[in-house]
Design a protein around this motif. Structure first.
Motif, PDB file in Angstrom:
ATOM      1  N   SER A   1       0.841  -1.188   0.000  1.00 18.92           N
ATOM      2  CA  SER A   1       0.000   0.000   0.000  1.00 18.92           C
ATOM      3  C   SER A   1       0.878   1.241   0.000  1.00 18.92           C
ATOM      4  O   SER A   1       2.061   1.187   0.399  1.00 18.92           O
ATOM      5  CB  SER A   1      -0.901   0.024   1.243  1.00 18.92           C
ATOM      6  OG  SER A   1      -0.127   0.269   2.407  1.00 18.92           O
ATOM      7  N   ARG A   2       0.323   2.335  -0.428  1.00 16.12           N
ATOM      8  CA  ARG A   2       1.062   3.602  -0.422  1.00 16.12           C
ATOM      9  C   ARG A   2       1.528   3.936   0.994  1.00 16.12           C
ATOM     10  O   ARG A   2       2.641   4.422   1.190  1.00 16.12           O
ATOM     11  CB  ARG A   2       0.169   4.713  -0.972  1.00 16.12           C
ATOM     12  CG  ARG A   2       0.854   6.074  -1.049  1.00 16.12           C
ATOM     13  CD  ARG A   2      -0.096   7.179  -1.479  1.00 16.12           C
ATOM     14  NE  ARG A   2       0.624   8.422  -1.664  1.00 16.12           N
ATOM     15  CZ  ARG A   2       1.106   8.853  -2.813  1.00 16.12           C
ATOM     16  NH1 ARG A   2       0.943   8.130  -3.903  1.00 16.12           N
ATOM     17  NH2 ARG A   2       1.770  10.007  -2.888  1.00 16.12           N
ATOM     18  N   ARG A   3       0.688   3.652   1.984  1.00 12.19           N
ATOM     19  CA  ARG A   3       1.023   3.978   3.370  1.00 12.19           C
ATOM     20  C   ARG A   3       2.270   3.239   3.829  1.00 12.19           C
ATOM     21  O   ARG A   3       3.096   3.785   4.566  1.00 12.19           O
ATOM     22  CB  ARG A   3      -0.159   3.646   4.287  1.00 12.19           C
ATOM     23  CG  ARG A   3       0.027   4.104   5.738  1.00 12.19           C
ATOM     24  CD  ARG A   3      -1.304   4.076   6.449  1.00 12.19           C
ATOM     25  NE  ARG A   3      -1.787   2.726   6.625  1.00 12.19           N
ATOM     26  CZ  ARG A   3      -1.616   1.998   7.732  1.00 12.19           C
ATOM     27  NH1 ARG A   3      -0.963   2.515   8.763  1.00 12.19           N
ATOM     28  NH2 ARG A   3      -2.103   0.788   7.828  1.00 12.19           N
ATOM     29  N   VAL A   4       2.428   1.986   3.394  1.00 12.25           N
ATOM     30  CA  VAL A   4       3.622   1.226   3.762  1.00 12.25           C
ATOM     31  C   VAL A   4       4.871   1.884   3.192  1.00 12.25           C
ATOM     32  O   VAL A   4       5.866   2.101   3.905  1.00 12.25           O
ATOM     33  CB  VAL A   4       3.511  -0.230   3.265  1.00 12.25           C
ATOM     34  CG1 VAL A   4       4.845  -0.951   3.418  1.00 12.25           C
ATOM     35  CG2 VAL A   4       2.425  -0.976   4.029  1.00 12.25           C
ATOM     36  N   ILE A   5       4.835   2.214   1.903  1.00 10.84           N
ATOM     37  CA  ILE A   5       6.004   2.812   1.249  1.00 10.84           C
ATOM     38  C   ILE A   5       6.353   4.150   1.883  1.00 10.84           C
ATOM     39  O   ILE A   5       7.536   4.477   2.065  1.00 10.84           O
ATOM     40  CB  ILE A   5       5.744   2.996  -0.255  1.00 10.84           C
ATOM     41  CG1 ILE A   5       5.489   1.642  -0.933  1.00 10.84           C
ATOM     42  CG2 ILE A   5       6.917   3.715  -0.920  1.00 10.84           C
ATOM     43  CD1 ILE A   5       6.628   0.672  -0.831  1.00 10.84           C
ATOM     44  N   GLU A   6       5.357   4.917   2.250  1.00 15.70           N
ATOM     45  CA  GLU A   6       5.625   6.243   2.809  1.00 15.70           C
ATOM     46  C   GLU A   6       6.016   6.193   4.282  1.00 15.70           C
ATOM     47  O   GLU A   6       6.633   7.132   4.782  1.00 15.70           O
ATOM     48  CB  GLU A   6       4.389   7.138   2.639  1.00 15.70           C
ATOM     49  CG  GLU A   6       4.105   7.503   1.194  1.00 15.70           C
ATOM     50  CD  GLU A   6       2.938   8.451   1.042  1.00 15.70           C
ATOM     51  OE1 GLU A   6       2.969   9.284   0.120  1.00 15.70           O
ATOM     52  OE2 GLU A   6       1.976   8.361   1.845  1.00 15.70           O
TER      53      GLU A   6
ATOM     54  N   LEU B   1      12.741   3.247   4.315  1.00 18.37           N
ATOM     55  CA  LEU B   1      13.403   2.457   3.280  1.00 18.37           C
ATOM     56  C   LEU B   1      14.764   3.018   2.902  1.00 18.37           C
ATOM     57  O   LEU B   1      15.628   2.300   2.399  1.00 18.37           O
ATOM     58  CB  LEU B   1      12.508   2.371   2.037  1.00 18.37           C
ATOM     59  CG  LEU B   1      11.125   1.749   2.247  1.00 18.37           C
ATOM     60  CD1 LEU B   1      10.383   1.639   0.927  1.00 18.37           C
ATOM     61  CD2 LEU B   1      11.237   0.384   2.913  1.00 18.37           C
ATOM     62  N   GLY B   2      14.969   4.300   3.147  1.00 19.77           N
ATOM     63  CA  GLY B   2      16.260   4.895   2.850  1.00 19.77           C
ATOM     64  C   GLY B   2      17.384   4.342   3.691  1.00 19.77           C
ATOM     65  O   GLY B   2      18.563   4.476   3.338  1.00 19.77           O
ATOM     66  N   ALA B   3      17.052   3.715   4.824  1.00 17.49           N
ATOM     67  CA  ALA B   3      18.075   3.126   5.696  1.00 17.49           C
ATOM     68  C   ALA B   3      18.462   1.717   5.242  1.00 17.49           C
ATOM     69  O   ALA B   3      19.409   1.140   5.771  1.00 17.49           O
ATOM     70  CB  ALA B   3      17.566   3.072   7.141  1.00 17.49           C
ATOM     71  N   ASN B   4      17.734   1.175   4.284  1.00 20.67           N
ATOM     72  CA  ASN B   4      17.958  -0.206   3.864  1.00 20.67           C
ATOM     73  C   ASN B   4      19.158  -0.347   2.937  1.00 20.67           C
ATOM     74  O   ASN B   4      19.619   0.614   2.317  1.00 20.67           O
ATOM     75  CB  ASN B   4      16.717  -0.758   3.156  1.00 20.67           C
ATOM     76  CG  ASN B   4      15.562  -0.978   4.100  1.00 20.67           C
ATOM     77  OD1 ASN B   4      15.640  -0.653   5.271  1.00 20.67           O
ATOM     78  ND2 ASN B   4      14.472  -1.522   3.584  1.00 20.67           N
TER      79      ASN B   4
ATOM     80  N   LEU C   1      12.353   7.822   1.799  1.00 16.13           N
ATOM     81  CA  LEU C   1      13.027   7.753   0.512  1.00 16.13           C
ATOM     82  C   LEU C   1      13.354   9.123  -0.052  1.00 16.13           C
ATOM     83  O   LEU C   1      14.440   9.362  -0.572  1.00 16.13           O
ATOM     84  CB  LEU C   1      12.161   6.974  -0.477  1.00 16.13           C
ATOM     85  CG  LEU C   1      12.070   5.469  -0.261  1.00 16.13           C
ATOM     86  CD1 LEU C   1      11.168   4.853  -1.306  1.00 16.13           C
ATOM     87  CD2 LEU C   1      13.442   4.827  -0.322  1.00 16.13           C
ATOM     88  N   ALA C   2      12.412  10.033   0.039  1.00 18.59           N
ATOM     89  CA  ALA C   2      12.624  11.346  -0.560  1.00 18.59           C
ATOM     90  C   ALA C   2      13.794  12.071   0.075  1.00 18.59           C
ATOM     91  O   ALA C   2      14.557  12.776  -0.582  1.00 18.59           O
ATOM     92  CB  ALA C   2      11.357  12.188  -0.439  1.00 18.59           C
ATOM     93  N   ALA C   3      13.968  11.899   1.401  1.00 21.52           N
ATOM     94  CA  ALA C   3      15.037  12.601   2.100  1.00 21.52           C
ATOM     95  C   ALA C   3      16.384  11.936   1.908  1.00 21.52           C
ATOM     96  O   ALA C   3      17.406  12.595   1.735  1.00 21.52           O
ATOM     97  CB  ALA C   3      14.709  12.686   3.591  1.00 21.52           C
ATOM     98  N   ALA C   4      16.395  10.599   1.920  1.00 23.76           N
ATOM     99  CA  ALA C   4      17.672   9.890   1.941  1.00 23.76           C
ATOM    100  C   ALA C   4      18.202   9.531   0.558  1.00 23.76           C
ATOM    101  O   ALA C   4      19.401   9.416   0.364  1.00 23.76           O
ATOM    102  CB  ALA C   4      17.534   8.616   2.776  1.00 23.76           C
TER     103      ALA C   4
END
Length: 272
Positions: A163-168, A172-175, A252-255
């Motif tokens: 879902s979009r909520r999961v991605i947001e 994920l940027g730490a992965n 994601l957007a930040a990292a």
């Protein structure tokens, strides 16, 4: 659309020129609103084939890894207005016809994450999965089920819907930018309390299907165990981890801004 939700399929691609057409042709076009392909600096004609098929595509300026490819895929999908993101390998290993079934589990709000499992239905070995990979899959899955307190049939499938909520929400940027990204995102989803459903998905192993060799498989297995250990230490309050922090720094957007990773837009040349 399904249940009024916008469905976007993302294809993290690397050397997929020989299988992309079959993968794309088998997708259920009546429920898929958009298909996005991200090429991880392939040395073949993957991008050319994608654009010939009319698939919106982007390419990394250099090879960044499977996990980094997914990060770009999810950034672009969210930017494209996805309510549900289905991640499908363009190597035709997983059956594209099941996109609708996976997406429906999430679009109906029954689950936050849906997996296409090779272990349900016992199709993995019949599809050609190497025996050592099958055994490792079963052992690692049993260990993670015990440590994470869930009962999934496998953690290692590359066929997922979110879902979009999961991605947001997930950091994920730490992965990792490597293959263990797949395992980290599921571990994170469990840590953050998201629900996960599964369907059976037959798979095919053949010459052009992407796979990793024994050495990289071993490294992946060790990274899975490290991820599980990090989860347990975080859960017991013994050690913090950016993998499980609700910190905007790791969104994601930040990292990982996709625009900083993509090659300049050019028309790909076709070579023999």
């Amino acid at each position: 659309m399904l249940h009024g939700k916008r469905i976007v399929v993302v294809l993290p691609a690397y050397r997929a020129q020989h299988t992309l057409r079959r993968t794309y042709a088998a997708m259920p076009s009546d429920v898929v609103d958009e298909v996005l392909l991200v090429d991880d600096c392939s040395d073949d004609q993957t991008v050319w084939v994608a654009r010939e098929l009319g698939i919106k595509s982007a390419a990394h300026a250099r090879n960044l890894g499977y996990g980094a490819n997914q990060k770009t895929c999810y950034e672009l999908a969210i930017s494209a207005g996805a309510d549900v993101v289905v991640m499908l390998h363009p190597d035709y290993q997983y059956d594209p016809r099941l996109v609708a079934a996976l997406a429906a589990l999430v679009a109906s709000d029954v689950y936050d994450v849906a997996l296409g499992s090779r272990m349900l239905g016992r199709t993995a070995l019949r599809g050609g999965m190497p025996l050592y990979k099958y055994v490792a899959n079963r052992i690692l899955t049993r260990v993670q089920n015990l440590c994470l307190g869930v009962r999934l049939s496998e953690f290692h499938t590359g066929y997922r819907a979110f879902s979009r909520r999961v991605i947001e929400t997930l950091p994920l940027g730490a992965n990792s930018d490597d293959f263990v990204f797949d395992n980290q995102i599921l571990t994170q989803a469990i840590a953050f309390g998201f629900s996960i459903g599964e369907i059976s998905c037959p798979t095919k192993y053949f010459a052009h299907a992407s796979t990793i060799d024994f050495r990289r498989s071993l490294r992946y297995g060790l990274a899975v165990l490290a991820t599980t250990g990090a989860f347990l230490l975080w859960k017991w309050g013994l050690r913090s981890s950016p993998l499980f922090e609700r910190n905007p720094r790791y969104c994601l957007a930040a990292a990982h801004g996709a625009s900083r990773r993509l090659a300049p837009e050019t028309a790909p040349s076709r070579t023999a």
